[in-house]
Design a protein around this motif. Sequence first.
Motif, mmCIF file in Angstrom:
data_model
loop_
_atom_site.group_PDB
_atom_site.id
_atom_site.type_symbol
_atom_site.label_atom_id
_atom_site.label_comp_id
_atom_site.label_asym_id
_atom_site.label_seq_id
_atom_site.Cartn_x
_atom_site.Cartn_y
_atom_site.Cartn_z
ATOM 1 N N LEU A 1 0.825 -1.214 0.000
ATOM 2 C CA LEU A 1 0.000 0.000 0.000
ATOM 3 C C LEU A 1 0.856 1.259 0.000
ATOM 4 O O LEU A 1 0.566 2.214 -0.728
ATOM 5 C CB LEU A 1 -0.929 -0.002 1.212
ATOM 6 C CG LEU A 1 -1.937 1.155 1.281
ATOM 7 C CD1 LEU A 1 -2.855 1.145 0.063
ATOM 8 C CD2 LEU A 1 -2.736 1.077 2.575
ATOM 9 N N ILE A 2 1.921 1.262 0.787
ATOM 10 C CA ILE A 2 2.819 2.431 0.820
ATOM 11 C C ILE A 2 3.422 2.673 -0.553
ATOM 12 O O ILE A 2 3.512 3.819 -1.023
ATOM 13 C CB ILE A 2 3.922 2.237 1.884
ATOM 14 C CG1 ILE A 2 3.325 2.359 3.292
ATOM 15 C CG2 ILE A 2 5.044 3.254 1.699
ATOM 16 C CD1 ILE A 2 4.301 2.065 4.407
ATOM 17 N N ALA A 3 3.837 1.594 -1.214
ATOM 18 C CA ALA A 3 4.433 1.728 -2.545
ATOM 19 C C ALA A 3 3.441 2.347 -3.523
ATOM 20 O O ALA A 3 3.791 3.257 -4.296
ATOM 21 C CB ALA A 3 4.900 0.364 -3.051
ATOM 22 N N LEU A 4 2.205 1.905 -3.485
ATOM 23 C CA LEU A 4 1.197 2.413 -4.418
ATOM 24 C C LEU A 4 0.760 3.837 -4.080
ATOM 25 O O LEU A 4 0.412 4.610 -4.972
ATOM 26 C CB LEU A 4 -0.024 1.490 -4.413
ATOM 27 C CG LEU A 4 0.185 0.104 -5.027
ATOM 28 C CD1 LEU A 4 -1.074 -0.734 -4.878
ATOM 29 C CD2 LEU A 4 0.576 0.193 -6.491
ATOM 30 N N ASN B 1 1.662 6.227 -10.069
ATOM 31 C CA ASN B 1 1.748 6.110 -11.532
ATOM 32 C C ASN B 1 2.837 5.148 -11.995
ATOM 33 O O ASN B 1 2.967 4.889 -13.185
ATOM 34 C CB ASN B 1 2.000 7.483 -12.152
ATOM 35 C CG ASN B 1 0.874 8.460 -11.860
ATOM 36 O OD1 ASN B 1 -0.295 8.111 -11.965
ATOM 37 N ND2 ASN B 1 1.225 9.680 -11.471
ATOM 38 N N LYS B 2 3.606 4.627 -11.063
ATOM 39 C CA LYS B 2 4.765 3.809 -11.436
ATOM 40 C C LYS B 2 4.406 2.348 -11.671
ATOM 41 O O LYS B 2 4.976 1.699 -12.552
ATOM 42 C CB LYS B 2 5.831 3.900 -10.337
ATOM 43 C CG LYS B 2 7.056 3.026 -10.584
ATOM 44 C CD LYS B 2 8.068 3.158 -9.459
ATOM 45 C CE LYS B 2 9.275 2.261 -9.694
ATOM 46 N NZ LYS B 2 10.264 2.347 -8.583
ATOM 47 N N TYR B 3 3.471 1.819 -10.905
ATOM 48 C CA TYR B 3 3.304 0.376 -10.855
ATOM 49 C C TYR B 3 2.190 -0.184 -11.745
ATOM 50 O O TYR B 3 2.242 -1.351 -12.135
ATOM 51 C CB TYR B 3 3.058 -0.060 -9.411
ATOM 52 C CG TYR B 3 4.229 0.220 -8.499
ATOM 53 C CD1 TYR B 3 5.363 -0.575 -8.543
ATOM 54 C CD2 TYR B 3 4.205 1.288 -7.605
ATOM 55 C CE1 TYR B 3 6.454 -0.324 -7.712
ATOM 56 C CE2 TYR B 3 5.275 1.557 -6.769
ATOM 57 C CZ TYR B 3 6.400 0.747 -6.834
ATOM 58 O OH TYR B 3 7.475 1.018 -6.019
ATOM 59 N N LEU C 1 4.483 -6.203 -9.243
ATOM 60 C CA LEU C 1 4.262 -4.784 -9.515
ATOM 61 C C LEU C 1 5.580 -4.022 -9.560
ATOM 62 O O LEU C 1 5.772 -3.125 -10.387
ATOM 63 C CB LEU C 1 3.351 -4.185 -8.437
ATOM 64 C CG LEU C 1 1.880 -4.602 -8.470
ATOM 65 C CD1 LEU C 1 1.155 -4.068 -7.238
ATOM 66 C CD2 LEU C 1 1.200 -4.101 -9.734
ATOM 67 N N LYS C 2 6.489 -4.405 -8.680
ATOM 68 C CA LYS C 2 7.761 -3.698 -8.557
ATOM 69 C C LYS C 2 8.724 -4.040 -9.701
ATOM 70 O O LYS C 2 9.497 -3.186 -10.161
ATOM 71 C CB LYS C 2 8.413 -4.024 -7.223
ATOM 72 C CG LYS C 2 9.722 -3.280 -6.955
ATOM 73 C CD LYS C 2 10.267 -3.647 -5.594
ATOM 74 C CE LYS C 2 11.591 -2.918 -5.327
ATOM 75 N NZ LYS C 2 12.159 -3.298 -4.010
ATOM 76 N N ASN D 1 -6.627 2.628 -14.069
ATOM 77 C CA ASN D 1 -7.887 1.881 -14.054
ATOM 78 C C ASN D 1 -7.883 0.735 -13.044
ATOM 79 O O ASN D 1 -8.946 0.316 -12.572
ATOM 80 C CB ASN D 1 -8.195 1.326 -15.446
ATOM 81 C CG ASN D 1 -8.660 2.398 -16.401
ATOM 82 O OD1 ASN D 1 -9.709 3.003 -16.208
ATOM 83 N ND2 ASN D 1 -7.876 2.666 -17.429
ATOM 84 N N VAL D 2 -6.706 0.198 -12.746
ATOM 85 C CA VAL D 2 -6.629 -0.911 -11.798
ATOM 86 C C VAL D 2 -5.950 -0.509 -10.492
ATOM 87 O O VAL D 2 -5.851 -1.337 -9.576
ATOM 88 C CB VAL D 2 -5.885 -2.125 -12.417
ATOM 89 C CG1 VAL D 2 -6.679 -2.706 -13.574
ATOM 90 C CG2 VAL D 2 -4.480 -1.741 -12.871
ATOM 91 N N LEU D 3 -5.506 0.730 -10.391
ATOM 92 C CA LEU D 3 -4.857 1.189 -9.156
ATOM 93 C C LEU D 3 -5.750 0.996 -7.935
ATOM 94 O O LEU D 3 -5.285 0.473 -6.905
ATOM 95 C CB LEU D 3 -4.426 2.649 -9.292
ATOM 96 C CG LEU D 3 -3.766 3.269 -8.050
ATOM 97 C CD1 LEU D 3 -2.484 2.532 -7.687
ATOM 98 C CD2 LEU D 3 -3.491 4.761 -8.284
#
Length: 250
Positions: free
Chosen positions: A61-64, A69-71, A242-243, A75-77
Amino acid sequence: MNKKYLILGSLALVTFLLLVPPLAQDQQYHQFADQQTMLSIPNALNVVSNVAFFIVGLIGLIALLNQPNKYCDQNVLPSYQLFFIGLMLTFIGSSYYHLEPNNFTLVFDRLSIAISFMALFTALFGELVSLKLANKMLLPLELLGIAGVIYWGISEHLSYGDMRFYLLTQYLPLILLPIMLIKYKWQYSHQSSCIFILLFYALAKITEVYDQPIMELTNGLSGHTIKHLLSALSGYWVYWLLKNRKIKLE
């Protein structure tokens, strides 16, 4: 691509569950091999092992939130964010359940799992099948997953236990995800590595079944405790993908 495989898979499971009689929760399910009390915590390892869900959920969650916009596509964020929130809720729900295992506390465990399941399914469906549908699907599927758990809980309270609706919301994604991964192309690298999400979860279900034998084999670590760790590892693999994945260049 033609969606007939998804439709056929869905119809097969729906038909099966309509044909079988209502399925009540087996009360033996609540009798776990590890019932040790440590530091005044009953069923301690089954409770404490849920911390893994919170850690994985928080990391993802912190990463997102920090780099939305990175991962992934916008639409699926929300689906990915809700997946990691669901893991953190699983820490709460599953811990509560294992402090005093019974049908009532199991409702809270299954609610948090349903939230994560439906969110992840929506995210992967969006990326593999249709990004446009992802945002539209998220709320209905979440409500469907939650409704399945609540209906089961009410049915148990009214003494006619019926898990069929709940099982539909749990196992339909497990049937459709492999089909999607095989039949559809991801725009990212590491598509074959997605199978580890399902593999770790499948191993978790196996260790759950062999709760007592695994505890005897390991001399203290039960199959259900290992199930929590493997399930959390499945969640971590979502974060890893994701990363590390990259958009494929045409």
